[in-house]
Design an enzyme around this catalytic site. Structure first.
Site, PDB file in Angstrom:
ATOM      1  CB  CYS A  13      -0.922   0.017   1.217  1.00  0.00           C
ATOM      2  SG  CYS A  13      -2.142  -1.302   1.228  1.00  0.00           S
ATOM      3  CG  HIS A  64      -5.965   2.252  -0.100  1.00  0.00           C
ATOM      4  ND1 HIS A  64      -4.838   2.829  -0.649  1.00  0.00           N
ATOM      5  CD2 HIS A  64      -5.503   1.241   0.704  1.00  0.00           C
ATOM      6  CE1 HIS A  64      -3.759   2.210  -0.208  1.00  0.00           C
ATOM      7  NE2 HIS A  64      -4.143   1.238   0.603  1.00  0.00           N
ATOM      8  CB  CYS A  91      -0.565   0.767   7.891  1.00  0.00           C
ATOM      9  SG  CYS A  91      -2.172   0.675   7.056  1.00  0.00           S
TER      10      CYS A  91
END
Length: 411
Positions: free
Chosen positions: A93, A367, A397
């Site tokens: 991510c 996202h 994160c």
């Protein structure tokens, strides 16, 4: 060490990551990133032949997102064939943020003068898990050492250990949607948005389409848990369920409270982003006006089963290397992968929610994995300018127990 200046930052709108129904689902992911590159060129009037490299984050680098999507997007944008090279990276991510950080490092080290960092993810066309690798690449030895579980279970484990209630998670989610609605109404995202067109030149999307404003703690509280069934699942040939695997490392709790839902977790969307980074010498010689400088970057690792706690050490390391304290930061973006992530990071570092994700976050906006980090850097820069503030921090994160952080300062 030389400085790295941000000249401009752009992003696509986030389109719903659903095949055939998301407004960007008909656009090839190379085209998404290419249109960001074209937007940088048209807004800033630099010579694309001077760009030395395009660094792009992309988590699922297979199929339409394979074949080094960074270089293919350069060519798709019509930039000079003998101009920019491209490299694609995967830090889960944090890929888009890491792409910007690597681009800045090249300039700060004096090795490059003009670089683009960004990312892309078309989750409608190349869904999560498309590479079929799992979190640990089907390595039985690694799985025995670190029995990693899906991120949603890790998020629920964090909420259990931290004592967060379902009401707290839903309240955070509702506030993210409320802030995003205000930001959209006031046009706070407009200056960075690149309206996306199809191959016939028809506009397909000009605004983020994932936000769902109007939810309350009461209405969100009616939604079912997203990961409870997954927690009881036992892989073929395994002896432990997913929950039991996580609890094998965290025996201080008897069970995991499955509190995250579709409403207090990040949305699945399509999108791309790009940031133009230059050395001061190049910018001055070519009349490019800087918007900000990157002061410091950092990564940090944490325990890989709980997985999502590393924004805390990444932020602490970044601040320490910059010689700063959290009170020196005006605005903060923490990626809202799950509501528990910003809640824990704010608690750990002592952040004021009034300065964190002031325009909402991924719970409202979505996202797009490989693109989000660069999007957040552009978002915090836009808001610093709008408010007349100076310093911003972005932290995320990351799967496998990692975190990234970036501090920038307006010029």
């Amino acid at each position: 060490m030389a400085e790295a200046w941000i000249i401009d930052a752009v992003r696509t709108p986030r389109g719903r990551g659903k095949k055939d129904t998301g407004s960007l689902s008909g656009i090839h992911p190379q085209r998404l990133l290419a249109q960001c590159l074209n937007a940088l060129e048209s807004r800033t009037s630099f010579d694309p032949g001077d760009v030395e490299d395009v660094v792009a984050g992309c988590v699922s680098s297979v199929g339409e997102q394979g074949a080094c999507i960074a270089r293919m997007s350069v060519l798709d944008a019509g930039w000079p064939e003998a101009g920019a090279t491209g490299v694609t990276l995967n830090r889960f991510c944090g890929s888009g943020q890491q792409a910007v950080n690597f681009a800045a490092m090249g300039v700060m080290a004096g090795q490059q003068d003009l670089v683009v960092g960004g990312g892309v993810e078309s989750m409608s066309r190349v869904p999560m898990g498309a590479d079929k690798s799992g979190m640990y690449g089907h390595n039985g030895h690694l799985n025995a050492l670190h029995p990693m579980v899906p991120q949603g279970i890790s998020a629920d484990l964090i909420a259990t250990l931290e004592g967060f209630s379902r009401e707290e998670l839903d309240a955070y989610a509702a506030e993210s949607q409320r802030r995003c609605a205000v930001a959209q109404k006031e046009g706070r995202f407009d200056s960075s948005l690149v309206p996306i067109k199809d191959n016939d030149g028809q506009q397909t999307l000009a605004v983020d389409e994932h936000p769902r404003p109007g939810g309350t703690v009461e209405s969100l509280g009616k939604l079912p848990s997203s990961f409870e069934a997954m927690g009881s699942y036992v892989n073929k040939g395994a002896s432990l369920s997913m929950d039991a695997k996580a609890l094998s490392r965290y025996s201080e709790v008897d069970s995991i409270n499955h509190l995250h839902t579709a409403a207090n977790s990040s949305g699945i969307v399509d999108g791309a982003s790009a940031i133009l980074i230059a050395s001061p010498e190049y910018a001055k010689a070519h009349g490019l006006k800087p918007r900000a400088r990157i002061l410091q970057t950092a990564t940090a690792a944490a325990e890989p089963i709980i997985m999502l706690t590393a924004p805390t050490p990444a932020t602490a390391r970044c601040l320490a290397k910059a010689g700063m304290e959290i009170g020196d930061i005006d605005l903060i973006e923490i990626n809202e992968a799950f509501a528990t992530v910003p809640l824990k990071t704010m608690r750990d570092i002592g952040m004021d929610h009034d300065t964190v994700n002031v325009n909402g976050g991924a719970i409202a906006l979505g996202h797009p994995l490989g693109a989000t980090g660069a999007m957040l850097i552009g978002t915090v820069l836009d808001e610093l300018e709008r408010r007349g503030k100076t310093t911003g921090l972005v932290t995320m994160c990351i799967g496998g127990g990692m975190g990234t952080a970036t501090i920038l300062e307006r010029i």
